[in-house]
Design a protein around this motif. Structure first.
Motif, PDB file in Angstrom:
ATOM      1  N   PRO A 103      11.075  25.257  46.409  1.00  0.00           N
ATOM      2  CA  PRO A 103       9.681  24.863  46.222  1.00  0.00           C
ATOM      3  C   PRO A 103       9.200  24.031  47.414  1.00  0.00           C
ATOM      4  O   PRO A 103       9.916  23.160  47.907  1.00  0.00           O
ATOM      5  CB  PRO A 103       9.726  24.015  44.955  1.00  0.00           C
ATOM      6  CG  PRO A 103      10.939  24.487  44.229  1.00  0.00           C
ATOM      7  CD  PRO A 103      11.924  24.840  45.308  1.00  0.00           C
ATOM      8  N   SER A 130       3.826  25.682  46.193  1.00  0.00           N
ATOM      9  CA  SER A 130       4.709  26.690  45.610  1.00  0.00           C
ATOM     10  C   SER A 130       5.772  26.025  44.738  1.00  0.00           C
ATOM     11  O   SER A 130       6.329  24.991  45.097  1.00  0.00           O
ATOM     12  CB  SER A 130       5.412  27.492  46.709  1.00  0.00           C
ATOM     13  OG  SER A 130       6.396  28.322  46.140  1.00  0.00           O
ATOM     14  N   ARG A 131       6.055  26.639  43.601  1.00  0.00           N
ATOM     15  CA  ARG A 131       7.085  26.113  42.702  1.00  0.00           C
ATOM     16  C   ARG A 131       8.212  27.118  42.499  1.00  0.00           C
ATOM     17  O   ARG A 131       9.001  26.987  41.587  1.00  0.00           O
ATOM     18  CB  ARG A 131       6.464  25.737  41.361  1.00  0.00           C
ATOM     19  CG  ARG A 131       5.445  24.620  41.486  1.00  0.00           C
ATOM     20  CD  ARG A 131       4.960  24.124  40.177  1.00  0.00           C
ATOM     21  NE  ARG A 131       4.733  25.217  39.238  1.00  0.00           N
ATOM     22  CZ  ARG A 131       4.078  25.108  38.107  1.00  0.00           C
ATOM     23  NH1 ARG A 131       3.572  23.973  37.754  1.00  0.00           N
ATOM     24  NH2 ARG A 131       3.913  26.154  37.313  1.00  0.00           N
ATOM     25  N   PHE A 132       8.293  28.121  43.364  1.00  0.00           N
ATOM     26  CA  PHE A 132       9.323  29.147  43.200  1.00  0.00           C
ATOM     27  C   PHE A 132      10.600  28.783  43.932  1.00  0.00           C
ATOM     28  O   PHE A 132      10.577  28.278  45.038  1.00  0.00           O
ATOM     29  CB  PHE A 132       8.819  30.512  43.691  1.00  0.00           C
ATOM     30  CG  PHE A 132       7.893  31.146  42.706  1.00  0.00           C
ATOM     31  CD1 PHE A 132       8.390  31.829  41.605  1.00  0.00           C
ATOM     32  CD2 PHE A 132       6.531  31.024  42.848  1.00  0.00           C
ATOM     33  CE1 PHE A 132       7.539  32.398  40.672  1.00  0.00           C
ATOM     34  CE2 PHE A 132       5.660  31.586  41.928  1.00  0.00           C
ATOM     35  CZ  PHE A 132       6.163  32.278  40.835  1.00  0.00           C
ATOM     36  N   ARG A 133      11.719  29.082  43.271  1.00  0.00           N
ATOM     37  CA  ARG A 133      13.046  28.889  43.849  1.00  0.00           C
ATOM     38  C   ARG A 133      13.767  30.220  43.773  1.00  0.00           C
ATOM     39  O   ARG A 133      13.726  30.908  42.752  1.00  0.00           O
ATOM     40  CB  ARG A 133      13.837  27.842  43.090  1.00  0.00           C
ATOM     41  CG  ARG A 133      15.311  27.783  43.504  1.00  0.00           C
ATOM     42  CD  ARG A 133      16.084  26.646  42.882  1.00  0.00           C
ATOM     43  NE  ARG A 133      15.604  25.365  43.327  1.00  0.00           N
ATOM     44  CZ  ARG A 133      15.795  24.842  44.542  1.00  0.00           C
ATOM     45  NH1 ARG A 133      16.444  25.518  45.464  1.00  0.00           N
ATOM     46  NH2 ARG A 133      15.330  23.654  44.852  1.00  0.00           N
ATOM     47  N   GLN A 152      13.342  31.665  39.847  1.00  0.00           N
ATOM     48  CA  GLN A 152      12.671  30.937  38.786  1.00  0.00           C
ATOM     49  C   GLN A 152      11.558  30.067  39.356  1.00  0.00           C
ATOM     50  O   GLN A 152      11.574  29.703  40.522  1.00  0.00           O
ATOM     51  CB  GLN A 152      13.636  30.093  37.961  1.00  0.00           C
ATOM     52  CG  GLN A 152      14.343  28.989  38.686  1.00  0.00           C
ATOM     53  CD  GLN A 152      15.761  29.378  39.080  1.00  0.00           C
ATOM     54  OE1 GLN A 152      16.306  30.378  38.635  1.00  0.00           O
ATOM     55  NE2 GLN A 152      16.362  28.592  39.930  1.00  0.00           N
ATOM     56  N   GLU A 153      10.617  29.771  38.486  1.00  0.00           N
ATOM     57  CA  GLU A 153       9.537  28.858  38.828  1.00  0.00           C
ATOM     58  C   GLU A 153       9.915  27.494  38.282  1.00  0.00           C
ATOM     59  O   GLU A 153      10.338  27.368  37.133  1.00  0.00           O
ATOM     60  CB  GLU A 153       8.232  29.345  38.211  1.00  0.00           C
ATOM     61  CG  GLU A 153       7.036  28.520  38.610  1.00  0.00           C
ATOM     62  CD  GLU A 153       5.734  29.062  38.051  1.00  0.00           C
ATOM     63  OE1 GLU A 153       4.693  28.461  38.347  1.00  0.00           O
ATOM     64  OE2 GLU A 153       5.762  30.071  37.315  1.00  0.00           O
ATOM     65  N   GLU A 163      14.042  22.220  36.601  1.00  0.00           N
ATOM     66  CA  GLU A 163      14.464  23.586  36.921  1.00  0.00           C
ATOM     67  C   GLU A 163      15.277  24.191  35.794  1.00  0.00           C
ATOM     68  O   GLU A 163      15.129  25.359  35.482  1.00  0.00           O
ATOM     69  CB  GLU A 163      15.271  23.595  38.211  1.00  0.00           C
ATOM     70  CG  GLU A 163      14.430  23.233  39.415  1.00  0.00           C
ATOM     71  CD  GLU A 163      15.178  23.413  40.713  1.00  0.00           C
ATOM     72  OE1 GLU A 163      15.989  24.345  40.820  1.00  0.00           O
ATOM     73  OE2 GLU A 163      14.938  22.618  41.633  1.00  0.00           O
TER      74      GLU A 163
END
Length: 136
Positions: free
Chosen positions: A30, A34-37, A109-110, A117
């Protein structure tokens, strides 16, 4: 657009989160809004995560080998290269390699707005792991 060519170091996963030898390579973390991993996770034969859940769910995409995945209350499923698994938000699950094969997957995952997480549960027991696959 930003192109990153600096590989992130591969790190051994914490024994609090896994049984066996597991390595994690960060692909995307992230950043900014953006919060995506995205992580590439490699499991040695027999290695697996602890039971855990993600507040916004998770997608697993197998890139190599054969693995196992189970959601609480369901049977163990075999997953192979090319398979994708969608885990619902808040659903307890585990995943890892089969007893005889390495397995690598992308974990996508977000991250929740508060930064959460995943929540870790108990380690998967040998009895849970060895119940055998429900599907092939």
């Amino acid at each position: 657009m930003r192109v990153s060519r600096t590989p992130q170091p591969t790190a051994a996963a914490s024994s609090e989160w896994v049984n066996g030898a597991v390595w994690v390579e960060e692909i995307a973390a992230p950043e900014g809004s953006s919060r995506f991993r995205v992580d590439s996770v490699r499991f040695a034969p027999g290695a697996r995560t602890a039971w855990h859940r993600h507040p916004l769910g998770q997608v697993l995409h197998v890139t190599e080998g054969t693995g196992l995945v189970q959601c609480r209350g369901e049977g163990v499923h075999t997953i192979r290269a090319g398979d994708s698994v969608r885990v619902a938000p808040g659903e307890w699950h585990w995943h890892g390699a089969s007893p005889t094969s390495f397995m690598t997957h992308l974990a996508i995952q977000e991250v929740a707005e508060d930064g959460t997480e995943a929540e870790r549960g108990a380690h998967v027991t040998e009895a849970e792991y060895s119940t055998g696959p429900l599907t092939h």
